[in-house]
Design an enzyme around this catalytic site. Structure first.
Site, PDB file in Angstrom:
ATOM      1  N   LYS A 165       0.807  -1.224   0.000  1.00  0.00           N
ATOM      2  CA  LYS A 165       0.000   0.000   0.000  1.00  0.00           C
ATOM      3  C   LYS A 165       0.838   1.272   0.000  1.00  0.00           C
ATOM      4  O   LYS A 165       0.296   2.367  -0.103  1.00  0.00           O
ATOM      5  CB  LYS A 165      -0.965   0.000   1.192  1.00  0.00           C
ATOM      6  CG  LYS A 165      -2.066  -1.038   1.025  1.00  0.00           C
ATOM      7  CD  LYS A 165      -3.326  -0.703   1.776  1.00  0.00           C
ATOM      8  CE  LYS A 165      -4.424  -1.675   1.364  1.00  0.00           C
ATOM      9  NZ  LYS A 165      -5.686  -1.448   2.021  1.00  0.00           N
ATOM     10  N   LYS A 174      -4.613  -9.893  -7.199  1.00  0.00           N
ATOM     11  CA  LYS A 174      -5.909 -10.112  -6.558  1.00  0.00           C
ATOM     12  C   LYS A 174      -6.927  -9.048  -6.978  1.00  0.00           C
ATOM     13  O   LYS A 174      -6.558  -7.900  -7.236  1.00  0.00           O
ATOM     14  CB  LYS A 174      -5.771 -10.174  -5.026  1.00  0.00           C
ATOM     15  CG  LYS A 174      -5.645  -8.846  -4.330  1.00  0.00           C
ATOM     16  CD  LYS A 174      -5.937  -8.972  -2.832  1.00  0.00           C
ATOM     17  CE  LYS A 174      -6.068  -7.571  -2.249  1.00  0.00           C
ATOM     18  NZ  LYS A 174      -6.949  -7.394  -1.158  1.00  0.00           N
ATOM     19  N   LYS A 181     -10.605  -3.321  -4.925  1.00  0.00           N
ATOM     20  CA  LYS A 181     -11.374  -2.098  -5.207  1.00  0.00           C
ATOM     21  C   LYS A 181     -10.434  -0.937  -5.503  1.00  0.00           C
ATOM     22  O   LYS A 181     -10.828   0.060  -6.089  1.00  0.00           O
ATOM     23  CB  LYS A 181     -12.334  -1.775  -4.071  1.00  0.00           C
ATOM     24  CG  LYS A 181     -11.678  -1.525  -2.738  1.00  0.00           C
ATOM     25  CD  LYS A 181     -12.716  -1.473  -1.622  1.00  0.00           C
ATOM     26  CE  LYS A 181     -12.047  -1.607  -0.281  1.00  0.00           C
ATOM     27  NZ  LYS A 181     -12.685  -2.514   0.632  1.00  0.00           N
TER      28      LYS A 181
HETATM   29  P1  ATP Z   1      -8.947  -4.033  -1.499  1.00  0.00           P
HETATM   30  O1  ATP Z   1      -7.556  -4.511  -1.795  1.00  0.00           O
HETATM   31  O2  ATP Z   1      -9.939  -4.525  -2.481  1.00  0.00           O
HETATM   32  O3  ATP Z   1      -8.997  -2.545  -1.261  1.00  0.00           O
HETATM   33  P2  ATP Z   1      -8.711  -4.965   1.166  1.00  0.00           P
HETATM   34  O4  ATP Z   1      -8.264  -6.384   1.267  1.00  0.00           O
HETATM   35  O5  ATP Z   1      -7.680  -3.941   1.336  1.00  0.00           O
HETATM   36  O6  ATP Z   1      -9.483  -4.741  -0.175  1.00  0.00           O
HETATM   37  P3  ATP Z   1     -11.159  -5.113   2.755  1.00  0.00           P
HETATM   38  O7  ATP Z   1     -12.187  -4.565   1.867  1.00  0.00           O
HETATM   39  O8  ATP Z   1     -11.270  -4.688   4.155  1.00  0.00           O
HETATM   40  O9  ATP Z   1      -9.742  -4.651   2.312  1.00  0.00           O
HETATM   41  O10 ATP Z   1     -11.180  -6.702   2.696  1.00  0.00           O
HETATM   42  C1  ATP Z   1     -12.201  -7.382   3.340  1.00  0.00           C
HETATM   43  C2  ATP Z   1     -12.033  -8.860   3.267  1.00  0.00           C
HETATM   44  O11 ATP Z   1     -12.071  -9.306   1.928  1.00  0.00           O
HETATM   45  C3  ATP Z   1     -10.706  -9.396   3.844  1.00  0.00           C
HETATM   46  O12 ATP Z   1     -10.949 -10.569   4.573  1.00  0.00           O
HETATM   47  C4  ATP Z   1      -9.886  -9.676   2.626  1.00  0.00           C
HETATM   48  O13 ATP Z   1      -8.928 -10.684   2.853  1.00  0.00           O
HETATM   49  C5  ATP Z   1     -10.954 -10.140   1.658  1.00  0.00           C
HETATM   50  N1  ATP Z   1     -10.545  -9.918   0.267  1.00  0.00           N
HETATM   51  C6  ATP Z   1     -10.261  -8.738  -0.320  1.00  0.00           C
HETATM   52  N2  ATP Z   1      -9.941  -8.917  -1.622  1.00  0.00           N
HETATM   53  C7  ATP Z   1     -10.044 -10.265  -1.854  1.00  0.00           C
HETATM   54  C8  ATP Z   1      -9.840 -11.089  -2.999  1.00  0.00           C
HETATM   55  N3  ATP Z   1      -9.500 -10.571  -4.159  1.00  0.00           N
HETATM   56  N4  ATP Z   1     -10.022 -12.421  -2.871  1.00  0.00           N
HETATM   57  C9  ATP Z   1     -10.391 -12.975  -1.690  1.00  0.00           C
HETATM   58  N5  ATP Z   1     -10.606 -12.247  -0.567  1.00  0.00           N
HETATM   59  C10 ATP Z   1     -10.432 -10.913  -0.640  1.00  0.00           C
END
Ligand code: ATP
Ligand code: LTN
Length: 333
Positions: free
Chosen positions: A116, A199, A202
């Site tokens: 990040k 992965k 968002k």
């Molecule tokens: P992003 O990278 O999309 O901003 P994030 O992981 O930083 O998302 P959260 O939205 O809080 O943050 O993630 C919520 C949950 O979703 C966590 O348990 C995370 O591990 C899971 N998660 C996020 N992206 C994926 C993915 N691509 N595949 C599986 N699980 C995911």
């Protein structure tokens, strides 16, 4: 896990739209687990969200939207407690206590911080972003959690929470229950539709990367049609077919069919037919969630009541753990 009380804890940041990666990797696992544990706690982690810049008005809206999404996806407030992290001061207080038992070295190894921050600009990122895993450890340990269902990217953070808990138990005596991550392998890392090597996220640059939980039928069809595929024309999963493997896993999770059965169903049929069927499966699966979401989000007072009830239920647990730790450390009068 023996006869120990089973406590589930998980959370999602209210930082914008949720996608099918969040749903399949996390929220979908939460739903059946509500009936398998003694206590299920779902947190809207707004303090984590502010580790990167947020618009105050949007953040406030997103807190209720995330709560409504939990309920729309099947979290039942009668079975589980839902609450907003910042409404319980124990989380920040515990973070300080854990900070003093964690090293800069171990936090520097956390891959999310590296992902990040812009390479070479680490010095400009906030201390909050660096300390993010300790706040998460506080969330988990305050409630003596045993089960933490998350996507693969959060595994390292749950392991850190476990290590810190063990360290504190060794130093002061048994205070914390040791948590375990709960990760479903096939959807631990739902990959981006436009780039199956990364992965689904968002924060990805392109809207073609993910399907949001509130996407309509046309958007879903468009994104699936444009999704990257592998060379060849066979609908088959395998290590040499990262794009198809991802699409098949998504199909399997939404339809309840096994990947092998789906491969057999589409043998000799080509990508076009597979993709239009996949789009239909996603559209139909998201429809009831979207309908329920509209119902729930229109009742703001009802949502706030659910959050207040959740907070009241879990507050004594957090309070007790924090008081015990402070006592053992020798703080206060
Ligand atoms: P992003 O990278 O999309 O901003 P994030 O992981 O930083 O998302 P959260 O939205 O809080 O943050 O993630 C919520 C949950 O979703 C966590 O348990 C995370 O591990 C899971 N998660 C996020 N992206 C994926 C993915 N691509 N595949 C599986 N699980 C995911
Ligand atoms: N960091 C997590 C969200 C999170 C969490 C938690 C998950 C914060 N506190 C406690 C499980 C348990 C993420 O998904 N980005």
């Amino acid at each position: 896990m023996g006869n120990k009380k089973k406590v589930l804890f998980s959370g999602i940041q209210p930082s914008g739209v949720l996608h099918i990666g969040n749903f399949l990797g996390a929220i979908k696992q939460w739903v059946p687990m509500q009936d398998e544990v003694d206590e299920a706690i779902y947190c809207v982690v707004d303090l984590h969200a502010i580790t990167v810049p947020q618009d105050p008005k949007e953040l406030k809206e997103n807190i209720l939207k995330t709560t409504a999404t939990y309920i729309a996806c099947g979290i039942d407030p009668k079975k589980s407690s839902i609450f907003v992290q910042s409404t319980r001061p124990e989380h920040t207080e515990m973070t300080w206590l854990l900070n003093c038992h964690a090293s800069i070295g171990e936090l520097s190894r956390m891959t999310q911080f590296k992902d990040k921050t812009v390479s070479g600009k680490e010095q400009a990122s906030t201390i909050g972003l660096f300390d993010y895993p300790i706040l998460m450890a506080s969330d988990i340990l305050l409630y003596q959690s045993t089960h933490v269902p998350v996507g693969d990217d959060q595994k390292q953070h749950v392991e850190l929470a476990r290590n810190i808990a063990q360290r504190i138990n060794n130093k002061y005596g048994e205070i914390f229950t040791l948590p375990e991550p709960v990760i479903k392998k096939s959807v631990a890392r739902v990959m981006g539709l436009d780039d199956p090597t990364k992965k689904m996220s968002k924060s990805a640059g392109s809207g073609l990367n993910y399907i949001a939980l509130d996407d309509g039928a046309d958007d879903i069809k468009r994104k699936i049609t444009k999704a990257v595929t592998d060379s060849g024309s066979e609908v088959k999963s395998g290590p040499d077919k990262p794009a198809l493997t991802n699409l098949l896993n998504i199909y399997s999770e939404f339809s309840g069919k096994s990947v092998t059965d789906i491969e057999v169903e589409f043998a000799g049929k080509g990508y076009g037919e597979f993709k239009s069927s996949l789009a239909e499966v996603i559209i139909e699966s998201l429809k009831p969630i979207q309908k329920k979401y509209e119902e729930v989000i229109s009742d703001k007072a009802g949502l706030i009541k659910i959050l207040n009830t959740g907070t009241e239920k879990i507050a004594p647990i957090a309070h007790k753990t924090l008081r015990e730790l402070k006592e053992k450390i020798g703080l206060g009068l």
